[in-house]
Design an enzyme around this catalytic site. Structure first.
Site, mmCIF file in Angstrom:
data_model
loop_
_atom_site.group_PDB
_atom_site.id
_atom_site.type_symbol
_atom_site.label_atom_id
_atom_site.label_comp_id
_atom_site.label_asym_id
_atom_site.label_seq_id
_atom_site.Cartn_x
_atom_site.Cartn_y
_atom_site.Cartn_z
ATOM 1 N N GLU A 163 0.787 -1.238 0.000
ATOM 2 C CA GLU A 163 0.000 0.000 0.000
ATOM 3 C C GLU A 163 0.819 1.289 0.000
ATOM 4 O O GLU A 163 0.821 2.028 0.984
ATOM 5 C CB GLU A 163 -0.955 0.007 1.196
ATOM 6 C CG GLU A 163 -1.891 -1.178 1.234
ATOM 7 C CD GLU A 163 -2.872 -1.122 2.403
ATOM 8 O OE1 GLU A 163 -2.742 -0.225 3.249
ATOM 9 O OE2 GLU A 163 -3.769 -1.980 2.452
ATOM 10 N N GLU A 365 -5.932 -8.609 1.607
ATOM 11 C CA GLU A 365 -6.433 -8.132 2.909
ATOM 12 C C GLU A 365 -7.913 -7.833 2.775
ATOM 13 O O GLU A 365 -8.337 -7.211 1.800
ATOM 14 C CB GLU A 365 -5.737 -6.838 3.360
ATOM 15 C CG GLU A 365 -4.349 -7.025 3.887
ATOM 16 C CD GLU A 365 -3.738 -5.721 4.410
ATOM 17 O OE1 GLU A 365 -4.483 -4.848 4.907
ATOM 18 O OE2 GLU A 365 -2.518 -5.588 4.301
#
Ligand code: GAL
Length: 475
Positions: A163, A365
């Site tokens: 990320e 995730e």
């Protein structure tokens, strides 16, 4: 049965969020070790000094993973545990921890999927400019080589950076995450470009060093949108919104972070070898100058697209500018962090990412935070989390039925853990942690996830099948 036999059922964590042992066995400090010590930066001054003490309790944790039936475990490596200065001598004791952990996982038949960078930059490198330094891609490449040389005899699946939207957006633009910088837009975009280059150099290094054929992916996050209706125009609108890049309204840290929170600016370079036109227009005047050859480094062939998806926007078509973002209807469910519960977003996100980037999709995730207190027996009945998992997995199931190549699903997170600026106030785990005693207690969602994995299906068993099943983890 919609889930293929080899579907990867997993759970994920990250080093700083669970390991603790922040200064043991030669580990160097990371930016999170120092950031948490700045008053007011984390909830009630919480730190990851001890966290879940996974560093010492990893055997117990792997045994719990085994009892859930996890086939894979996504973990991250603490860079400064291995290279305390970030770019110098190797800390053998640090490597030895991951050696032991990986052996334990393999012994339990759980495949380790390793993320090389989940935000805990060595502090020593921060003092040399962190991701803003033109040397950062080289540092990351060298670190990658050390890890891959030592672990790739047993590890096949790799992620580079987790990320970049967050560690640059919240860390370098808004200042809410370590290192707490509030840089100019041009500097943020430069740091972001360096991180993308670091990814590319890392992929090249993995392929060069790996003992056996590696499988490599990225794990970005960002805007994901779902259509209000299944009319083609709304679906197109949702796709446009998912890959939109918008100009910041002003250059406040908040606006800059908002503009960096998008999908295409970060993913197009990785998968398509160029920044998106819409982004170059929106960020005009602030994009760093770079040689063409940079994009050749960034754009390495990858094996799968790792999608971190928690929630989505709902949009409808708008004939003037493509799409309108709709406010959720009054009373729509949200979780304890205020994120909308939007179960079909795994379907739409996976579909849109696959259509644009043409790779198999792994949900790397997805999870639900809650504020939870054990009952009088010390148990956690987190039925809403179990329902959350099932309802989100319905999107994956739908995708598979339609032929979308979903390879796996990693629930975030295996354990309750240090939720960054929120400290320990938010719990995402399948496993409850008592932070006073550090004892572990599987929650109800753990048994439910175990059942889904065992049956390879979301359907509840009939009462007769139920009685022949293994006992619940809570029994
Ligand atoms: C992700 C992040 C994780 C975890 C999760 C829940 O963005 O990669 O470390 O904190 O969000 O907020």
């Amino acid at each position: 049965m919609p889930f293929p036999e080899n579907f990867i059922w997993g759970a994920a964590t990250a080093s700083y969020q669970i390991e603790g042992a922040h200064d043991q066995d030669g580990k160097g400090p990371s930016i999170w070790d120092s950031f948490c010590r700045i008053p007011g930066k984390t909830y009630q001054g919480h730190t990851g000094d001890v966290a879940c003490d996974h560093y010492h309790r990893y055997k117990e944790d792997v045994a719990l993973m085994k009892s859930i039936g996890l086939r894979a475990y996504r973990l991250s490596i603490s860079w400064s545990r291995i290279l305390p200065e970030g770019n110098g001598s190797i800390n053998e004791k640090g490597i030895s921890f991951y050696d032991r952990l990986i052996d334990e996982l393999l012994e339990a038949n759980i495949e380790p999927w390793i993320t090389l960078y989940h935000w805990d930059l060595p502090l020593a490198l921060h003092y040399q400019g962190g991701w803003l330094s033109p040397n950062s891609p080289v540092w990351f490449e060298k670190y990658t080589r050390v890890v891959v040389k030592r672990l790739s005899d047993r590890v096949r699946h790799w992620f580079t950076i987790n990320e970049p939207q967050v560690f640059i957006g919240l860390g370098y633009a808004k200042g809410e995450h370590a290192p707490g910088w509030k840089l100019s837009f041009a500097e943020c975009l430069q740091a972001g470009h360096n991180a993308l280059l670091a990814h590319g150099r890392s992929v090249l290094a993995i392929r060069e060093e790996a003992a056996s054929d590696p499988l490599i992916g990225a794990s970005p996050v960002g805007i994901c949108a779902r259509p209000k209706t299944e009319k083609l125009i709304d679906i197109d609108a949702a796709k446009t919104a998912t890959f939109a890049v918008s100009q910041p309204k002003d250059h406040s840290p908040r606006e800059l972070q908002g503009a960096l929170w998008n999908s295409a600016w970060w993913m197009d370079p990785l998968f398509l070898g160029k920044y998106p036109e819409s982004g170059l227009k929106a960020f005009h005047g602030f994009v760093p100058a770079f040689p063409e050859s940079d994009m050749e480094v960034v754009n390495q062939p990858l094996d799968f697209f790792g999608a971190n998806i928690y929630h989505g926007l709902t949009v409808e078509s708008n004939p003037h500018n493509g799409y309108t973002i709709l406010n959720p209807p009054e009373g729509s469910p949200v979780n304890s962090m205020g994120w909308d519960i939007t179960p079909d977003i795994l379907y739409w996100g996976g579909k849109f990412f696959h259509e644009r980037y043409k790779l198999p999709i792994v949900i790397t995730e997805n999870g639900m935070p809650a504020v939870e207190i054990p009952d009088e027996n010390g148990q956690i009945d987190d039925t809403p989390r179990a329902e959350f998992i099932k309802s989100y997995l319905r999107g994956v199931e739908r995708g598979l039925k339609e032929g979308l190549p979903f390879m796996g699903y990693f629930y975030w997170s295996f354990l309750d853990n240090f939720e960054w600026a929120y400290g320990y106030s938010q719990r995402f785990g399948l496993t409850h942690i008592d932070y006073k005693t550090l004892s572990r207690m599987p929650k109800k969602s753990s048994s439910e996830y175990a059942r889904i994995i065992r049956m390879n299906s979301l359907e509840s068993p009939s009462p007769t099948e139920e009685t022949s099943e293994m006992p619940s983890l809570l029994d």
